[in-house]
Design a protein around this motif. Structure first.
Motif, PDB file in Angstrom:
ATOM      1  N   VAL A  86       0.850  -1.207   0.000  1.00 58.45           N
ATOM      2  CA  VAL A  86       0.000   0.000   0.000  1.00 58.45           C
ATOM      3  C   VAL A  86       0.878   1.246   0.000  1.00 58.45           C
ATOM      4  O   VAL A  86       0.718   2.147  -0.833  1.00 58.45           O
ATOM      5  CB  VAL A  86      -0.937   0.008   1.230  1.00 58.45           C
ATOM      6  CG1 VAL A  86      -1.687   1.333   1.336  1.00 58.45           C
ATOM      7  CG2 VAL A  86      -1.911  -1.160   1.168  1.00 58.45           C
ATOM      8  N   PHE A  87       1.835   1.283   0.916  1.00 58.44           N
ATOM      9  CA  PHE A  87       2.731   2.433   1.048  1.00 58.44           C
ATOM     10  C   PHE A  87       3.499   2.687  -0.242  1.00 58.44           C
ATOM     11  O   PHE A  87       3.510   3.803  -0.783  1.00 58.44           O
ATOM     12  CB  PHE A  87       3.660   2.178   2.244  1.00 58.44           C
ATOM     13  CG  PHE A  87       4.982   2.890   2.234  1.00 58.44           C
ATOM     14  CD1 PHE A  87       5.065   4.254   2.032  1.00 58.44           C
ATOM     15  CD2 PHE A  87       6.161   2.196   2.473  1.00 58.44           C
ATOM     16  CE1 PHE A  87       6.299   4.906   2.052  1.00 58.44           C
ATOM     17  CE2 PHE A  87       7.385   2.826   2.508  1.00 58.44           C
ATOM     18  CZ  PHE A  87       7.448   4.191   2.285  1.00 58.44           C
ATOM     19  N   TRP A  88       4.145   1.653  -0.772  1.00 55.92           N
ATOM     20  CA  TRP A  88       4.915   1.812  -2.000  1.00 55.92           C
ATOM     21  C   TRP A  88       4.019   2.174  -3.177  1.00 55.92           C
ATOM     22  O   TRP A  88       4.419   2.936  -4.051  1.00 55.92           O
ATOM     23  CB  TRP A  88       5.717   0.548  -2.305  1.00 55.92           C
ATOM     24  CG  TRP A  88       6.931   0.362  -1.456  1.00 55.92           C
ATOM     25  CD1 TRP A  88       7.293   1.074  -0.345  1.00 55.92           C
ATOM     26  CD2 TRP A  88       7.958  -0.597  -1.657  1.00 55.92           C
ATOM     27  NE1 TRP A  88       8.471   0.591   0.160  1.00 55.92           N
ATOM     28  CE2 TRP A  88       8.906  -0.436  -0.624  1.00 55.92           C
ATOM     29  CE3 TRP A  88       8.158  -1.598  -2.602  1.00 55.92           C
ATOM     30  CZ2 TRP A  88      10.032  -1.217  -0.525  1.00 55.92           C
ATOM     31  CZ3 TRP A  88       9.303  -2.384  -2.491  1.00 55.92           C
ATOM     32  CH2 TRP A  88      10.225  -2.185  -1.462  1.00 55.92           C
ATOM     33  N   GLY A  93       3.393   5.661  -7.082  1.00 50.54           N
ATOM     34  CA  GLY A  93       2.311   6.209  -7.909  1.00 50.54           C
ATOM     35  C   GLY A  93       2.383   7.723  -7.990  1.00 50.54           C
ATOM     36  O   GLY A  93       2.290   8.314  -9.072  1.00 50.54           O
ATOM     37  N   PHE A  94       2.575   8.368  -6.855  1.00 50.47           N
ATOM     38  CA  PHE A  94       2.699   9.828  -6.839  1.00 50.47           C
ATOM     39  C   PHE A  94       3.964  10.268  -7.566  1.00 50.47           C
ATOM     40  O   PHE A  94       3.960  11.288  -8.253  1.00 50.47           O
ATOM     41  CB  PHE A  94       2.705  10.347  -5.390  1.00 50.47           C
ATOM     42  CG  PHE A  94       1.336  10.629  -4.833  1.00 50.47           C
ATOM     43  CD1 PHE A  94       1.051  11.850  -4.247  1.00 50.47           C
ATOM     44  CD2 PHE A  94       0.328   9.683  -4.877  1.00 50.47           C
ATOM     45  CE1 PHE A  94      -0.208  12.125  -3.722  1.00 50.47           C
ATOM     46  CE2 PHE A  94      -0.924   9.931  -4.357  1.00 50.47           C
ATOM     47  CZ  PHE A  94      -1.203  11.157  -3.777  1.00 50.47           C
ATOM     48  N   ASP A  95       5.035   9.499  -7.418  1.00 50.73           N
ATOM     49  CA  ASP A  95       6.278   9.822  -8.117  1.00 50.73           C
ATOM     50  C   ASP A  95       6.060   9.771  -9.629  1.00 50.73           C
ATOM     51  O   ASP A  95       6.490  10.669 -10.355  1.00 50.73           O
ATOM     52  CB  ASP A  95       7.390   8.861  -7.700  1.00 50.73           C
ATOM     53  CG  ASP A  95       8.741   9.254  -8.272  1.00 50.73           C
ATOM     54  OD1 ASP A  95       9.128  10.426  -8.129  1.00 50.73           O
ATOM     55  OD2 ASP A  95       9.409   8.375  -8.854  1.00 50.73           O
ATOM     56  N   LEU A  97       3.119   9.972 -11.281  1.00 49.08           N
ATOM     57  CA  LEU A  97       2.136  10.960 -11.732  1.00 49.08           C
ATOM     58  C   LEU A  97       2.657  12.398 -11.692  1.00 49.08           C
ATOM     59  O   LEU A  97       2.397  13.179 -12.605  1.00 49.08           O
ATOM     60  CB  LEU A  97       0.866  10.865 -10.876  1.00 49.08           C
ATOM     61  CG  LEU A  97       0.015   9.622 -11.066  1.00 49.08           C
ATOM     62  CD1 LEU A  97      -1.106   9.584 -10.032  1.00 49.08           C
ATOM     63  CD2 LEU A  97      -0.558   9.573 -12.479  1.00 49.08           C
ATOM     64  N   PHE A  98       3.371  12.756 -10.638  1.00 45.12           N
ATOM     65  CA  PHE A  98       3.746  14.155 -10.435  1.00 45.12           C
ATOM     66  C   PHE A  98       5.224  14.438 -10.682  1.00 45.12           C
ATOM     67  O   PHE A  98       5.605  15.596 -10.840  1.00 45.12           O
ATOM     68  CB  PHE A  98       3.359  14.594  -9.017  1.00 45.12           C
ATOM     69  CG  PHE A  98       1.887  14.454  -8.740  1.00 45.12           C
ATOM     70  CD1 PHE A  98       0.964  15.322  -9.305  1.00 45.12           C
ATOM     71  CD2 PHE A  98       1.424  13.431  -7.926  1.00 45.12           C
ATOM     72  CE1 PHE A  98      -0.392  15.192  -9.053  1.00 45.12           C
ATOM     73  CE2 PHE A  98       0.068  13.288  -7.658  1.00 45.12           C
ATOM     74  CZ  PHE A  98      -0.843  14.168  -8.229  1.00 45.12           C
ATOM     75  N   GLN A  99       6.054  13.429 -10.661  1.00 42.70           N
ATOM     76  CA  GLN A  99       7.480  13.539 -10.949  1.00 42.70           C
ATOM     77  C   GLN A  99       8.179  14.650 -10.159  1.00 42.70           C
ATOM     78  O   GLN A  99       8.945  15.441 -10.713  1.00 42.70           O
ATOM     79  CB  GLN A  99       7.704  13.702 -12.454  1.00 42.70           C
ATOM     80  CG  GLN A  99       7.197  12.510 -13.225  1.00 42.70           C
ATOM     81  CD  GLN A  99       7.421  12.619 -14.711  1.00 42.70           C
ATOM     82  OE1 GLN A  99       8.020  13.560 -15.202  1.00 42.70           O
ATOM     83  NE2 GLN A  99       6.949  11.614 -15.429  1.00 42.70           N
ATOM     84  N   SER A 100       7.870  14.649  -8.847  1.00 41.32           N
ATOM     85  CA  SER A 100       8.578  15.580  -7.966  1.00 41.32           C
ATOM     86  C   SER A 100       8.813  14.898  -6.625  1.00 41.32           C
ATOM     87  O   SER A 100       8.012  14.068  -6.192  1.00 41.32           O
ATOM     88  CB  SER A 100       7.792  16.884  -7.768  1.00 41.32           C
ATOM     89  OG  SER A 100       6.765  16.731  -6.825  1.00 41.32           O
ATOM     90  N   GLY A 108       3.969   8.965  -0.150  1.00 44.68           N
ATOM     91  CA  GLY A 108       4.500   8.080   0.874  1.00 44.68           C
ATOM     92  C   GLY A 108       3.807   8.279   2.212  1.00 44.68           C
ATOM     93  O   GLY A 108       3.459   7.311   2.899  1.00 44.68           O
ATOM     94  N   ILE A 109       3.577   9.511   2.585  1.00 43.69           N
ATOM     95  CA  ILE A 109       2.905   9.810   3.850  1.00 43.69           C
ATOM     96  C   ILE A 109       1.473   9.285   3.837  1.00 43.69           C
ATOM     97  O   ILE A 109       1.018   8.679   4.811  1.00 43.69           O
ATOM     98  CB  ILE A 109       2.962  11.326   4.140  1.00 43.69           C
ATOM     99  CG1 ILE A 109       4.406  11.732   4.446  1.00 43.69           C
ATOM    100  CG2 ILE A 109       2.023  11.713   5.276  1.00 43.69           C
ATOM    101  CD1 ILE A 109       4.657  13.223   4.441  1.00 43.69           C
TER     102      ILE A 109
END
Length: 133
Positions: A86-88, A93-95, A97-100, A108-109
């Motif tokens: 779930v965490f990863w 996923g956010f990395d 999608l948003f690449q920042s 992660g939070i």
């Protein structure tokens, strides 16, 4: 209510340890697969911090000896595999999608918060149980 507050505080402590370790890792190594290496490092640090806090303060679990503590930690880690997915999933996923870096940490939070809720349920039922109960 006190248990919820303590668990939340310890989840925040472990999250800070995790994300802080990731940030240190990225600063020390920025090469090939550096994000993956940093997430692994953060996961390991967060796992150890959370195990110590959960065992002592949340579940007040007494180990009998080093072998029992090792067995409990292995079981704790196995239960953590489920929540790590779930965490990863959120962090990577956010990395993607948003690449920042900031949004990767935000994912992660969020993933850790959801994962820690699930982890508590698993640990209560399967890890920190006393024989005969």
């Amino acid at each position: 209510m006190r248990l919820l507050i303590n668990y939340t505080i310890f989840a925040v402590v472990a999250t800070v340890a995790n994300i802080g370790s990731q940030d240190i890792s990225i600063r020390l190594y920025d090469g090939l697969y550096s994000v993956f290496v940093s997430v692994l490092a953060g996961t390991a640090v967060g796992l150890i911090v959370k195990y110590i806090l959960d065992k002592k303060y949340i579940f007040q679990f007494q180990v009998k000896n080093v072998a029992h503590d090792t067995h409990t930690f292995v079981l704790y880690t196995v239960m953590g595999i489920i929540t790590t997915v779930v965490f990863w999933g959120f962090e990577f996923g956010f990395d993607y999608l948003f690449q920042s870096k900031e949004m990767r940490y935000t994912g992660g939070i969020i993933g850790l918060a959801i994962g820690y809720y699930i982890k508590y349920q698993l640990d209560k039922r399967f890890v920190f149980v006393t024989q005969g109960t």
